[in-house]
Design a protein around this motif. Structure first.
Motif, PDB file in Angstrom:
ATOM      1  N   SER A  78      21.305  49.149  54.383  1.00 19.98           N
ATOM      2  CA  SER A  78      20.016  49.234  54.902  1.00 19.98           C
ATOM      3  C   SER A  78      19.074  49.518  53.786  1.00 19.98           C
ATOM      4  CB  SER A  78      19.767  50.302  56.105  1.00 19.98           C
ATOM      5  OG  SER A  78      20.267  51.392  55.597  1.00 19.98           O
ATOM      6  N   ILE A  79      19.665  50.138  52.623  1.00 20.91           N
ATOM      7  CA  ILE A  79      18.596  50.310  51.454  1.00 20.91           C
ATOM      8  C   ILE A  79      18.096  49.093  50.647  1.00 20.91           C
ATOM      9  CG2 ILE A  79      19.420  52.765  51.077  1.00 20.91           C
ATOM     10  CD1 ILE A  79      21.290  51.931  48.645  1.00 20.91           C
ATOM     11  N   VAL A  80      18.975  48.078  50.927  1.00 14.97           N
ATOM     12  CA  VAL A  80      18.664  46.574  50.167  1.00 14.97           C
ATOM     13  C   VAL A  80      17.594  46.150  51.141  1.00 14.97           C
ATOM     14  CG1 VAL A  80      19.476  44.474  49.772  1.00 14.97           C
ATOM     15  CG2 VAL A  80      20.928  46.513  49.321  1.00 14.97           C
ATOM     16  N   VAL A  81      16.298  46.034  50.569  1.00 16.02           N
ATOM     17  CA  VAL A  81      15.176  45.448  51.155  1.00 16.02           C
ATOM     18  C   VAL A  81      14.579  44.083  50.176  1.00 16.02           C
ATOM     19  CG1 VAL A  81      14.796  47.504  52.599  1.00 16.02           C
ATOM     20  CG2 VAL A  81      13.548  47.212  50.364  1.00 16.02           C
ATOM     21  N   ILE A  82      15.225  43.947  49.182  1.00 13.85           N
ATOM     22  CA  ILE A  82      14.629  42.887  48.341  1.00 13.85           C
ATOM     23  C   ILE A  82      14.408  41.379  49.046  1.00 13.85           C
ATOM     24  CG2 ILE A  82      16.921  42.058  47.300  1.00 13.85           C
ATOM     25  CD1 ILE A  82      15.071  41.933  44.724  1.00 13.85           C
ATOM     26  N   ASP A  83      15.444  41.347  50.070  1.00 13.15           N
ATOM     27  CA  ASP A  83      15.771  40.253  51.121  1.00 13.15           C
ATOM     28  C   ASP A  83      14.419  40.319  51.907  1.00 13.15           C
ATOM     29  OD1 ASP A  83      16.794  42.647  52.044  1.00 13.15           O
ATOM     30  OD2 ASP A  83      17.985  41.198  53.651  1.00 13.15           O
ATOM     31  N   GLU A  84      13.999  41.371  52.415  1.00 13.88           N
ATOM     32  CA  GLU A  84      12.737  41.278  53.283  1.00 13.88           C
ATOM     33  C   GLU A  84      11.501  40.803  52.410  1.00 13.88           C
ATOM     34  OE1 GLU A  84      15.203  43.152  55.844  1.00 13.88           O
ATOM     35  OE2 GLU A  84      15.073  43.589  54.060  1.00 13.88           O
ATOM     36  N   VAL A  85      11.458  41.212  51.159  1.00 11.06           N
ATOM     37  CA  VAL A  85      10.326  40.863  50.400  1.00 11.06           C
ATOM     38  C   VAL A  85      10.288  39.298  50.235  1.00 11.06           C
ATOM     39  CG1 VAL A  85       9.385  40.797  48.060  1.00 11.06           C
ATOM     40  CG2 VAL A  85      10.418  43.167  49.065  1.00 11.06           C
ATOM     41  N   ILE A  86      11.367  38.722  50.001  1.00  4.30           N
ATOM     42  CA  ILE A  86      11.508  37.248  49.781  1.00  4.30           C
ATOM     43  C   ILE A  86      10.980  36.529  51.248  1.00  4.30           C
ATOM     44  CG2 ILE A  86      13.023  35.270  49.527  1.00  4.30           C
ATOM     45  CD1 ILE A  86      14.434  37.038  47.379  1.00  4.30           C
ATOM     46  N   GLY A  87      11.730  36.949  52.259  1.00  2.00           N
ATOM     47  CA  GLY A  87      11.606  36.377  53.330  1.00  2.00           C
ATOM     48  C   GLY A  87       9.947  36.634  53.802  1.00  2.00           C
ATOM     49  N   GLN A  88       9.377  37.593  53.530  1.00  2.00           N
ATOM     50  CA  GLN A  88       8.010  38.097  53.745  1.00  2.00           C
ATOM     51  C   GLN A  88       7.151  36.987  53.120  1.00  2.00           C
ATOM     52  OE1 GLN A  88       6.934  40.423  56.598  1.00  2.00           O
ATOM     53  NE2 GLN A  88       5.714  38.873  56.202  1.00  2.00           N
ATOM     54  N   TRP A  89       7.309  36.481  51.848  1.00  2.00           N
ATOM     55  CA  TRP A  89       6.666  35.802  51.064  1.00  2.00           C
ATOM     56  C   TRP A  89       6.684  34.409  51.539  1.00  2.00           C
ATOM     57  CZ3 TRP A  89       7.556  38.257  45.641  1.00  2.00           C
ATOM     58  CH2 TRP A  89       6.915  39.598  45.470  1.00  2.00           C
ATOM     59  N   ILE A  90       7.659  34.195  51.871  1.00  2.00           N
ATOM     60  CA  ILE A  90       7.906  32.671  52.282  1.00  2.00           C
ATOM     61  C   ILE A  90       7.098  32.449  53.683  1.00  2.00           C
ATOM     62  CG2 ILE A  90       9.755  31.243  53.633  1.00  2.00           C
ATOM     63  CD1 ILE A  90      11.921  32.362  51.777  1.00  2.00           C
ATOM     64  N   SER A  91       6.951  33.546  54.258  1.00  2.00           N
ATOM     65  CA  SER A  91       6.290  33.395  55.707  1.00  2.00           C
ATOM     66  C   SER A  91       4.802  33.073  55.156  1.00  2.00           C
ATOM     67  CB  SER A  91       6.595  34.312  56.726  1.00  2.00           C
ATOM     68  OG  SER A  91       5.951  35.585  56.181  1.00  2.00           O
ATOM     69  N   LEU A  92       4.300  33.907  54.392  1.00  2.00           N
ATOM     70  CA  LEU A  92       2.885  34.020  53.945  1.00  2.00           C
ATOM     71  C   LEU A  92       2.471  32.477  53.100  1.00  2.00           C
ATOM     72  CD1 LEU A  92       2.518  37.392  52.426  1.00  2.00           C
ATOM     73  CD2 LEU A  92       1.414  36.112  54.407  1.00  2.00           C
ATOM     74  N   ALA A  93       3.790  31.931  52.620  1.00  3.40           N
ATOM     75  CA  ALA A  93       3.301  30.751  51.767  1.00  3.40           C
ATOM     76  C   ALA A  93       2.843  29.401  52.720  1.00  3.40           C
ATOM     77  CB  ALA A  93       4.571  30.145  50.916  1.00  3.40           C
ATOM     78  N   SER A  94       2.890  29.533  54.040  1.00  7.69           N
ATOM     79  CA  SER A  94       2.458  28.485  54.892  1.00  7.69           C
ATOM     80  C   SER A  94       1.075  28.726  55.445  1.00  7.69           C
ATOM     81  CB  SER A  94       3.478  28.188  56.074  1.00  7.69           C
ATOM     82  OG  SER A  94       3.226  29.393  56.659  1.00  7.69           O
ATOM     83  N   ALA A  95       0.458  29.805  55.340  1.00  6.29           N
ATOM     84  CA  ALA A  95      -0.713  30.233  55.938  1.00  6.29           C
ATOM     85  C   ALA A  95      -1.728  29.253  55.328  1.00  6.29           C
ATOM     86  CB  ALA A  95      -0.908  31.519  55.859  1.00  6.29           C
ATOM     87  N   PRO A  96      -2.518  28.555  56.327  1.00  6.41           N
ATOM     88  CA  PRO A  96      -3.720  27.601  55.926  1.00  6.41           C
ATOM     89  C   PRO A  96      -4.778  28.308  55.391  1.00  6.41           C
ATOM     90  CG  PRO A  96      -3.012  26.793  57.947  1.00  6.41           C
ATOM     91  CD  PRO A  96      -2.437  28.244  57.775  1.00  6.41           C
ATOM     92  N   ARG A  97      -4.882  29.799  55.729  1.00  4.23           N
ATOM     93  CA  ARG A  97      -5.869  30.698  54.995  1.00  4.23           C
ATOM     94  C   ARG A  97      -5.351  32.175  55.001  1.00  4.23           C
ATOM     95  NH1 ARG A  97      -7.114  28.262  58.878  1.00  4.23           N
ATOM     96  NH2 ARG A  97      -7.011  28.828  60.898  1.00  4.23           N
ATOM     97  N   LEU A  98      -5.723  32.847  54.328  1.00  7.39           N
ATOM     98  CA  LEU A  98      -5.127  34.088  53.995  1.00  7.39           C
ATOM     99  C   LEU A  98      -6.188  35.276  54.437  1.00  7.39           C
ATOM    100  CD1 LEU A  98      -2.893  34.352  51.126  1.00  7.39           C
ATOM    101  CD2 LEU A  98      -1.951  34.495  53.614  1.00  7.39           C
ATOM    102  N   ASN A  99      -6.125  35.837  55.649  1.00  8.04           N
ATOM    103  CA  ASN A  99      -7.194  37.023  56.022  1.00  8.04           C
ATOM    104  C   ASN A  99      -6.241  38.012  56.926  1.00  8.04           C
ATOM    105  OD1 ASN A  99      -6.518  35.906  58.889  1.00  8.04           O
ATOM    106  ND2 ASN A  99      -8.274  34.481  58.675  1.00  8.04           N
ATOM    107  N   TRP A 100      -6.862  39.129  57.205  1.00  8.01           N
ATOM    108  CA  TRP A 100      -6.301  40.438  57.891  1.00  8.01           C
ATOM    109  C   TRP A 100      -5.345  39.767  59.011  1.00  8.01           C
ATOM    110  CZ3 TRP A 100      -6.460  41.948  62.970  1.00  8.01           C
ATOM    111  CH2 TRP A 100      -7.590  41.550  63.536  1.00  8.01           C
ATOM    112  N   ARG A 101      -5.778  38.787  59.839  1.00  7.34           N
ATOM    113  CA  ARG A 101      -5.137  38.237  60.975  1.00  7.34           C
ATOM    114  C   ARG A 101      -3.736  37.586  60.414  1.00  7.34           C
ATOM    115  NH1 ARG A 101      -9.924  36.043  62.000  1.00  7.34           N
ATOM    116  NH2 ARG A 101     -11.426  37.552  62.968  1.00  7.34           N
TER     117      ARG A 101
END
Length: 157
Positions: A78-101
């Motif tokens: 459970s201490i390994v969280v670098i995989d969450e960072v990668i997955g989270q950034w992949i999810s953001l890469a598709s956003a047509p726009r970035l805002n708090w929502r």
């Protein structure tokens, strides 16, 4: 963990986020979002850069996760969280726009898919070592990215 190389431990725990006493994966995802907001707001990086950052981080993530898993004697510690960072950034890469929502939706969607692990994400965990630790989160990030993209296309955030 004196036997684990310091760099591997530093990376795998995403600079200590993995040591969070409560929900270390969520802490890693939150750290990825905070860093993304900083990069976007102060560096004006195009959104697709997050896919590039995730791709560049993948090989070091596989290595570091594998080293730490071996040293602690667990398949996916459970201490390994670098995989969450990668997955989270992949999810953001598709956003047509970035805002708090979009940041909030990307965070929630990624955590949902990471916990749920719809096929083939669950099967990807069976891959050996650091590859298995990271591959399921890449898939969860792709699922979250698809939903985030469609939601943005329909102006839902």
């Amino acid at each position: 963990m004196p036997s684990a190389p310091r760099l591997a431990t530093l990376l795998a725990t995403w600079f200590g986020c993995g040591y969070s006493p409560v929900a270390p994966g969520t802490a890693g995802s939150a750290a990825a979002i905070v860093l993304a907001i900083g990069l976007q707001e102060f560096g004006s990086f195009p959104v697709w850069y997050f896919a590039l950052f995730a791709a560049l981080l993948f090989a070091p993530a596989v290595w570091s996760a594998g080293v730490v898993a071996t040293n602690v004697g667990r398949k996916d510690p459970s201490i390994v969280v670098i995989d969450e960072v990668i997955g989270q950034w992949i999810s953001l890469a598709s956003a047509p726009r970035l805002n708090w929502r979009s940041y909030l939706l990307a965070f929630v969607l990624f955590r949902l898919f990471d916990i749920w692990k719809p096929p083939p994400a669950r099967q990807l965990e069976a891959l050996p070592g650091g590859l298995g630790i990271n591959a399921d989160d890449v898939m969860a990030g792709i699922y979250a990215a698809l939903v985030l993209f469609v939601a943005g296309w329909f102006n839902l955030y």
